[in-house]
Design a protein around this motif. Structure first.
Motif, PDB file in Angstrom:
ATOM      1  N   ASN A 172       0.813  -1.217   0.000  1.00  0.00           N
ATOM      2  CA  ASN A 172       0.000   0.000   0.000  1.00  0.00           C
ATOM      3  C   ASN A 172       0.847   1.267   0.000  1.00  0.00           C
ATOM      4  OD1 ASN A 172      -1.659  -2.121   2.049  1.00  0.00           O
ATOM      5  ND2 ASN A 172      -2.789  -1.281   0.301  1.00  0.00           N
ATOM      6  N   PHE A 173       2.075   1.107  -0.442  1.00  0.00           N
ATOM      7  CA  PHE A 173       2.957   2.262  -0.490  1.00  0.00           C
ATOM      8  C   PHE A 173       2.285   3.382  -1.281  1.00  0.00           C
ATOM      9  CE2 PHE A 173       6.430   4.668  -2.582  1.00  0.00           C
ATOM     10  CZ  PHE A 173       6.998   5.210  -1.441  1.00  0.00           C
ATOM     11  N   GLY A 174       2.348   4.591  -0.732  1.00  0.00           N
ATOM     12  CA  GLY A 174       1.662   5.706  -1.388  1.00  0.00           C
ATOM     13  C   GLY A 174       0.410   6.140  -0.654  1.00  0.00           C
ATOM     14  N   ASN A 175      -0.082   5.260   0.248  1.00  0.00           N
ATOM     15  CA  ASN A 175      -1.227   5.673   1.071  1.00  0.00           C
ATOM     16  C   ASN A 175      -0.843   6.867   1.945  1.00  0.00           C
ATOM     17  OD1 ASN A 175      -2.952   3.718   0.162  1.00  0.00           O
ATOM     18  ND2 ASN A 175      -3.183   2.671   2.148  1.00  0.00           N
ATOM     19  N   ALA A 176      -1.842   7.680   2.232  1.00  0.00           N
ATOM     20  CA  ALA A 176      -1.596   8.807   3.143  1.00  0.00           C
ATOM     21  C   ALA A 176      -1.105   8.262   4.490  1.00  0.00           C
ATOM     22  CB  ALA A 176      -2.886   9.599   3.342  1.00  0.00           C
ATOM     23  N   ASN A 177      -0.085   8.910   5.034  1.00  0.00           N
ATOM     24  CA  ASN A 177       0.530   8.422   6.273  1.00  0.00           C
ATOM     25  C   ASN A 177       0.430   9.500   7.364  1.00  0.00           C
ATOM     26  OD1 ASN A 177       2.246   7.616   8.340  1.00  0.00           O
ATOM     27  ND2 ASN A 177       3.656   6.565   6.936  1.00  0.00           N
ATOM     28  N   PRO A 178      -0.319   9.226   8.426  1.00  0.00           N
ATOM     29  CA  PRO A 178      -0.497  10.259   9.457  1.00  0.00           C
ATOM     30  C   PRO A 178       0.813  10.647  10.141  1.00  0.00           C
ATOM     31  CG  PRO A 178      -1.424   8.149  10.190  1.00  0.00           C
ATOM     32  CD  PRO A 178      -1.064   7.991   8.746  1.00  0.00           C
ATOM     33  N   ALA A 179       1.831   9.757  10.075  1.00  0.00           N
ATOM     34  CA  ALA A 179       3.121  10.097  10.689  1.00  0.00           C
ATOM     35  C   ALA A 179       3.765  11.283   9.975  1.00  0.00           C
ATOM     36  CB  ALA A 179       4.053   8.891  10.663  1.00  0.00           C
ATOM     37  N   PHE A 180       3.550  11.355   8.650  1.00  0.00           N
ATOM     38  CA  PHE A 180       4.108  12.497   7.917  1.00  0.00           C
ATOM     39  C   PHE A 180       3.387  13.792   8.293  1.00  0.00           C
ATOM     40  CE2 PHE A 180       5.452   9.296   4.516  1.00  0.00           C
ATOM     41  CZ  PHE A 180       6.727   9.205   5.049  1.00  0.00           C
TER      42      PHE A 180
END
Ligand SMILES: [Zn+2]
Length: 400
Positions: free
Chosen positions: A212-220
């Motif tokens: 799922n690389f590319g999903n929005a990441n809350p850590a960013f």
């Protein structure tokens, strides 16, 4: 118009002062024993019951008539004056910051007493009892009514719940002046530093780190938000601060986190400035959120939740107020420092409600508050007891 307050000089003429000050100094070894006993009676956050019961017994043993525990757990003892009003509250807090199971045995070495919580705020509680004891021993009649209070929930997540309940419920409308005895040394605080504490939670779709690389990441989004905070400037007078104290979230290294969070502590002596910082928090988190959402368009959405986890009102009692002036005069009479400072104590709440309030420390010296290595040095600590007693007499006895 209220009757004239005593000055140290006019109090001298009543003859009672020298006797009272000598008595509290003579009693100081007992006061230190009481301080140690209270410290060895644990009072973890939200678990003050045992220490509260000990204070209740002590108030009753001193012969104070109206002793009770209110709905939230504060212990209240009333000593009626000739007049019902004005009333003066003398308070200290029951709770420590230490969890259940902490070794609170007191070790004594010379003038030093060491144990977690030994002065914060067992010193305040012991001085509270020492003052009541002298008034009772010498059957001193005051014109004002004195209300002795041991509060719950002063520290951290207690969030001043005891004093809030006291001022807004148990003694609502009955408090004319308020003195919090808190901490070590000979400080005098007439400004209450307000604070807001928030937990900011960022949520996202999660997913497998590879598939799922590319999903929005809350850590960013969280990282972006913190970078924005690292650039926030506040004036350098030390009256406004902010801290990111905890961050967390995620489950595994190969999973895109579905939830991350941080906790932030905002402090200021100005309510207006606190509002500005809260606005900065809203803006920085929303901008960080939008940035991550636009970066990952069509790959999930980051959302945000803001939780208030602590709030202390700002407040100040003007230096010209008779309460502050009497406290300064009492300090001067005992050769103690005359510096007016700011603090974050139970006194914040009455200050925020417009009730003249100060916090005053209980004497001695010490180090390591809120650590397991807390130490109280009782060299000349009787001066702290004397200052609270002198101030009480100046305020509570009107000149006749
Ligand atoms: Zn304290």
């Amino acid at each position: 118009m209220s009757p004239a307050r005593h000055t140290v000089k006019s109090l001298m003429r009543t003859g009672i002062l020298a006797e009272a000050l000598a008595a509290i100094q003579r009693n100081e070894p007992d006061t230190l024993d009481v301080q140690a006993q209270l410290c060895e009676t644990p009072a973890p956050p939200f678990g003050e019951g045992e220490r509260a019961a000990a204070m209740k017994r002590s108030f009753a043993d001193l012969g104070l008539a109206e002793v009770r525990t209110d709905d939230i757990g504060n212990v209240i003892a009333v000593r009626r004056g000739c007049l019902a009003r004005p009333s003066l509250v003398l308070s200290a807090h029951l709770d420590s910051v230490f969890p259940v199971g902490t070794d609170v045995r007191v070790r004594r070495k010379g003038n030093v007493l060491a144990a977690p919580g030994i002065y914060d705020d067992c010193r305040g509680l012991a001085v509270l009892l020492a003052v009541a004891r002298v008034l009772q021993q010498l059957t001193i009649e005051t014109s004002d009514t004195l209300i002795f209070v041991a509060t719950v929930g002063e520290e951290g997540e207690g969030d001043l719940r005891g004093v809030r309940h006291l001022c807004q419920e148990s003694l609502d409308g009955q408090i004319d002046r308020f003195i919090s005895i808190d901490g070590v040394g000979n400080e005098l605080n007439h400004i209450g530093i307000g604070s807001r504490r928030y937990r900011m939670e960022f949520f996202g779709p999660g997913g497998h780190s590879f598939r799922n690389f590319g999903n929005a990441n809350p850590a960013f989004a969280l990282g972006d938000c913190l970078t924005r905070w690292s650039k926030v400037k506040v004036s350098k007078n030390g009256r406004t601060t902010f801290n990111i104290g905890r961050i967390g979230g995620g489950i595994g290294i190969n999973m895109i986190p579905s939830e991350v969070w941080f906790e932030i502590d905002l402090r200021s002596t100005s309510e207006k400035t606190l509002k500005v910082l809260e606005h900065v928090l809203d803006e920085s988190s929303l901008q960080a959120l939008h940035r991550e959402n636009s970066r990952c368009r069509n790959h999930g959405v980051i959302s945000l939740q803001k939780k208030l986890i602590g709030s202390r009102p700002c407040g100040a009692t003007p230096a010209s107020d008779p309460l502050v002036q009497c406290a300064l005069e009492a300090s001067m009479a005992l050769d103690l420092p005359l510096e007016l400072k700011q603090g974050s104590t139970d006194a914040n709440v009455p200050m925020g409600m417009g009730i003249p309030a100060i916090s005053i420390s209980g004497g001695g010296s010490g180090k390591g508050s809120h650590t397991l290595a807390e130490e109280f040095d009782c060299t000349d600590s009787w001066k702290g007891s004397q200052r609270v007693l002198l101030l009480t007499l100046m305020l509570a006895m009107s000149e006749r």
